[in-house]
Design an enzyme around this catalytic site. Structure first.
Site, PDB file in Angstrom:
ATOM      1  N   HIS A 169      -5.635  -4.882   1.232  1.00  0.00           N
ATOM      2  CA  HIS A 169      -4.453  -5.106   0.319  1.00  0.00           C
ATOM      3  C   HIS A 169      -4.153  -4.488   1.240  1.00  0.00           C
ATOM      4  O   HIS A 169      -4.153  -3.466   1.217  1.00  0.00           O
ATOM      5  CB  HIS A 169      -3.607  -5.086  -1.123  1.00  0.00           C
ATOM      6  CG  HIS A 169      -3.685  -6.148  -1.912  1.00  0.00           C
ATOM      7  ND1 HIS A 169      -4.237  -6.422  -3.548  1.00  0.00           N
ATOM      8  CD2 HIS A 169      -3.814  -7.723  -1.755  1.00  0.00           C
ATOM      9  CE1 HIS A 169      -4.173  -7.848  -3.584  1.00  0.00           C
ATOM     10  NE2 HIS A 169      -4.299  -8.422  -2.848  1.00  0.00           N
ATOM     11  N   CYS A 276      -3.187  -0.205  -8.037  1.00  0.00           N
ATOM     12  CA  CYS A 276      -3.947  -1.814  -8.419  1.00  0.00           C
ATOM     13  C   CYS A 276      -2.985  -2.188 -10.004  1.00  0.00           C
ATOM     14  O   CYS A 276      -2.531  -3.007 -10.242  1.00  0.00           O
ATOM     15  CB  CYS A 276      -4.771  -2.134  -8.465  1.00  0.00           C
ATOM     16  SG  CYS A 276      -5.260  -2.146  -6.256  1.00  0.00           S
TER      17      CYS A 276
END
Length: 283
Positions: A169, A276
């Site tokens: 990511h 996150c």
């Protein structure tokens, strides 16, 4: 002398890791034979939430759902910008039910939610940076989703290709340190947006793009990136960061930021860290 930094109160959306575990492997950090201490994960997460509130930030929570162990990673659920919500369509089928839970929360809070047609994992791969949105691709979010993002928000969206599976990511390889710097000539916030990133996480062309757009960025080492140092959250002055990223902490301090170490090592077992776990709601 380092520039004086100014914090700005933020609004964060999070989800308690009540059901956190590693039941499947969808990134190199995840091992199904790993021993997960859910109680420790919850204590570490609560420390992060308490730390945000101690620094003046508003924190709201989405109820965790049994059977969704990665729901704690709230950043992947959406991108909110200027009061608009661009939802998620997870690449991995195991995570797709999370989208519905977060969409339910946003709708109850009064937001309309756009559901992307293409695979897109929210702030995991979408990072507002000044007048543009940086958009990761290569492992999860597709380039087609980048086009949807630009059309929905009307903000230039710049694709960046990730090439190292450990940085699957964008928010594991890059984070924004604050609002755009003031231009010396006018004092207006039209200068460069302060940024930190790990160059080798990106393709050669994407590294050139980042160098052109952010020539004064903080460049992290692989050691600090692997310690989840770039999966950090900044309020413009305070940087909530993994304590293991010691070199990056030193660089940020030298530039006038105030690192606030918060250990989420148990959540690292699923490939996630501070960012996150943190969805920013930008009204």
């Amino acid at each position: 002398m380092p520039t004086s930094r100014i914090s700005r109160a933020r609004r964060y959306l999070v989800c308690q890791p009540r059901h956190f575990d590693v039941h499947y492997a969808i990134n190199p950090w995840m091992r199904t034979d790993a021993q997960v201490d859910t109680a420790l994960a919850n204590r570490q997460w609560q420390t992060l939430i308490d730390t945000y509130r101690d620094h003046g930030h508003e924190v709201e929570t989405v109820p965790p759902v049994p059977g969704l162990p990665d729901m704690v990673f709230a950043a992947n659920s959406a991108l909110t910008l200027a009061g608009k919500v661009f939802g998620s369509r997870f690449h991995a089928p195991q995570r797709r039910p999370e989208s519905t839970e977060y969409e339910t929360w946003f709708k109850a809070a009064g937001y309309d939610v756009y559901q992307p047609v293409s695979a897109c994992e929210g702030e995991g791969d979408l990072v507002p940076a000044g007048r543009c949105i940086l958009a990761g691709t290569g492992f999860r979010t597709t380039r087609e989703a980048h086009a949807e993002v630009q059309e929905f928000f009307g903000v230039p969206t710049i694709g960046l290709r990730l090439v190292d599976p450990y940085f699957y990511h964008l928010d594991t390889a890059l984070f924004v340190l604050g609002d755009a710097e003031a231009a010396p000539e006018t004092g207006e916030a039209t200068g460069e947006t302060p940024l930190a990133y790990y160059p080798e996480a990106f393709s050669s062309g994407s590294r050139e793009v980042l160098q052109r757009l952010f020539p004064n960025a903080v460049l992290a080492t692989r050691d600090d990136a692997m310690a989840f140092g770039l999966n950090s959250v900044s309020d413009g002055r305070h940087v909530f960061i993994a304590p293991q990223a010691t070199g990056l902490i030193d660089q940020l301090t030298a530039r006038g930021y105030v690192p606030v170490p918060v250990d989420l090592s148990e959540l690292h077992k699923a490939g996630g860290g501070i960012k996150c776990c943190t969805q920013e709601i930008r009204s």
